[in-house]
Design an enzyme around this catalytic site. Structure first.
Site, PDB file in Angstrom:
ATOM      1  N   SER A 178       0.836  -1.207   0.000  1.00  0.00           N
ATOM      2  CA  SER A 178       0.000   0.000   0.000  1.00  0.00           C
ATOM      3  C   SER A 178       0.866   1.251   0.000  1.00  0.00           C
ATOM      4  CB  SER A 178      -0.871   0.037   1.257  1.00  0.00           C
ATOM      5  OG  SER A 178      -1.550  -1.173   1.415  1.00  0.00           O
TER       6      SER A 178
HETATM    7  N1  SAH Z   1       0.738  -5.243   4.491  1.00  0.00           N
HETATM    8  C1  SAH Z   1       1.233  -5.680   3.225  1.00  0.00           C
HETATM    9  C2  SAH Z   1       0.217  -5.429   2.126  1.00  0.00           C
HETATM   10  C3  SAH Z   1       0.065  -6.616   1.251  1.00  0.00           C
HETATM   11  S1  SAH Z   1      -1.298  -6.580   0.147  1.00  0.00           S
HETATM   12  C4  SAH Z   1       2.595  -5.072   2.919  1.00  0.00           C
HETATM   13  O1  SAH Z   1       3.096  -4.252   3.694  1.00  0.00           O
HETATM   14  O2  SAH Z   1       3.170  -5.453   1.913  1.00  0.00           O
HETATM   15  C5  SAH Z   1      -2.456  -7.611   0.976  1.00  0.00           C
HETATM   16  C6  SAH Z   1      -2.063  -9.038   1.184  1.00  0.00           C
HETATM   17  O3  SAH Z   1      -3.194  -9.719   1.736  1.00  0.00           O
HETATM   18  C7  SAH Z   1      -1.678  -9.814  -0.079  1.00  0.00           C
HETATM   19  O4  SAH Z   1      -0.372 -10.273   0.049  1.00  0.00           O
HETATM   20  C8  SAH Z   1      -2.679 -10.966  -0.125  1.00  0.00           C
HETATM   21  O5  SAH Z   1      -2.135 -12.189  -0.590  1.00  0.00           O
HETATM   22  C9  SAH Z   1      -3.087 -11.075   1.339  1.00  0.00           C
HETATM   23  N2  SAH Z   1      -4.381 -11.742   1.566  1.00  0.00           N
HETATM   24  C10 SAH Z   1      -5.537 -11.649   0.863  1.00  0.00           C
HETATM   25  N3  SAH Z   1      -6.487 -12.435   1.405  1.00  0.00           N
HETATM   26  C11 SAH Z   1      -5.919 -13.047   2.484  1.00  0.00           C
HETATM   27  C12 SAH Z   1      -6.384 -13.979   3.449  1.00  0.00           C
HETATM   28  N4  SAH Z   1      -7.619 -14.473   3.432  1.00  0.00           N
HETATM   29  N5  SAH Z   1      -5.539 -14.383   4.415  1.00  0.00           N
HETATM   30  C13 SAH Z   1      -4.247 -13.914   4.475  1.00  0.00           C
HETATM   31  N6  SAH Z   1      -3.749 -13.036   3.572  1.00  0.00           N
HETATM   32  C14 SAH Z   1      -4.572 -12.599   2.595  1.00  0.00           C
END
Ligand code: SAH
Length: 254
Positions: free
Chosen positions: A88
């Site tokens: 993000s």
């Molecule tokens: N906080 C992260 C943002 C990653 S984007 C950072 O700093 O990089 C959001 C993430 O949520 C993705 O990697 C995606 O694979 C994960 N995601 C989506 N649905 C999910 C679920 N049900 N359980 C765990 N992770 C999930």
């Protein structure tokens, strides 16, 4: 068609990804000044918690993205982290963490307490959380991202001198929680139609959850849920904030 990777292949891929994440030399991204300028811009924008901004001043965001994207790491922009996912943009991360801090300030904790993060992704937000909380549990459904984040966070541990490193799980964050609880703060980096019931049950009394949720035609809105106890009964008070754009919350693991 999606490619099915065996565990060893996934691990090899994560190691290769992490190796590419070494900051390119000579472009000055290791200079604290570059990060400080990003933080000054955020501060000028206003409304963010100073403790969150000081954590953003410490955590090297460029170390969490591919070296080809590192020159953009301190711009206020979301960046791809592979597997169709994104890190993000800094102002959105600052906003989410400031809202969490606001929730905990009402309890005079001075920190975020025990935190659960759904969606580890590249591990950047988990690193920030580790600077702001007593302990951090972070869950990711994509194994290659989970393994990559683990390596990156391990490599930063001594530099950032956390009390405790984040504990990472490869799991569906909506599923049956095997990672314990309750948590004082819960933050999701992926948005679904609804806030899963399991998250509400994992939120400690007095705790705050911040997550994007889908609101019909109006898209995703940032949603806050506060677990209040009134006359001995738990109530989960919801408030919606501004529109946001997060990757979807998906089921199952890959
Ligand atoms: N906080 C992260 C943002 C990653 S984007 C950072 O700093 O990089 C959001 C993430 O949520 C993705 O990697 C995606 O694979 C994960 N995601 C989506 N649905 C999910 C679920 N049900 N359980 C765990 N992770 C999930």
């Amino acid at each position: 068609m999606s490619r099915v990777l065996r565990p060893q292949r996934l691990l090899d891929q994560a190691v290769a990804d992490a190796a590419r994440l070494v900051a390119p030399s000579g472009i000055g991204l290791d200079s604290p000044g570059v990060r400080a300028r990003m933080v000054s811009r955020l501060r000028r924008g206003g409304g963010f918690d100073e403790v969150v901004l000081s954590a953003m001043d410490r955590v090297p965001r460029h170390r969490f993205v591919d070296s080809a994207l590192a020159p953009q790491a301190y711009e206020d922009t979301a960046l791809p982290i592979g597997h169709g996912q994104t890190i993000s943009k800094p102002s959105v991360v600052a906003r989410m963490l400031s809202l969490l801090r606001q929730g905990q300030q009402a309890r005079h904790l001075g920190h975020l307490g025990r935190v659960l993060e759904i969606g580890t992704g590249c591990g950047y937000q988990a690193a920030l959380l580790a600077c702001l909380a007593t302990d951090v549990t972070s869950v990711e459904r994509i194994q290659a991202l989970h393994e990559g984040a683990k390596l990156k966070l391990q490599s930063l541990r001594s530099e950032l001198s956390w009390r405790r490193s984040p504990v990472l799980w490869h799991a569906d964050g909506q599923g049956v929680p095997v990672w314990g609880g309750p948590f004082d703060s819960i933050v999701s980096a992926a948005g679904g139609e609804e806030i899963p019931q399991a998250w509400l049950q994992l939120l400690a009394p007095g705790g705050r959850l911040v997550a994007p949720t889908q609101h019909g035609g109006s898209g995703q809105l940032l949603t806050i849920v506060d677990h209040e106890v009134i006359a001995g009964r738990s109530e989960w008070r919801r408030t919606t904030q501004e529109g946001v754009l997060f990757v979807p919350l998906k089921s199952g693991v890959i």
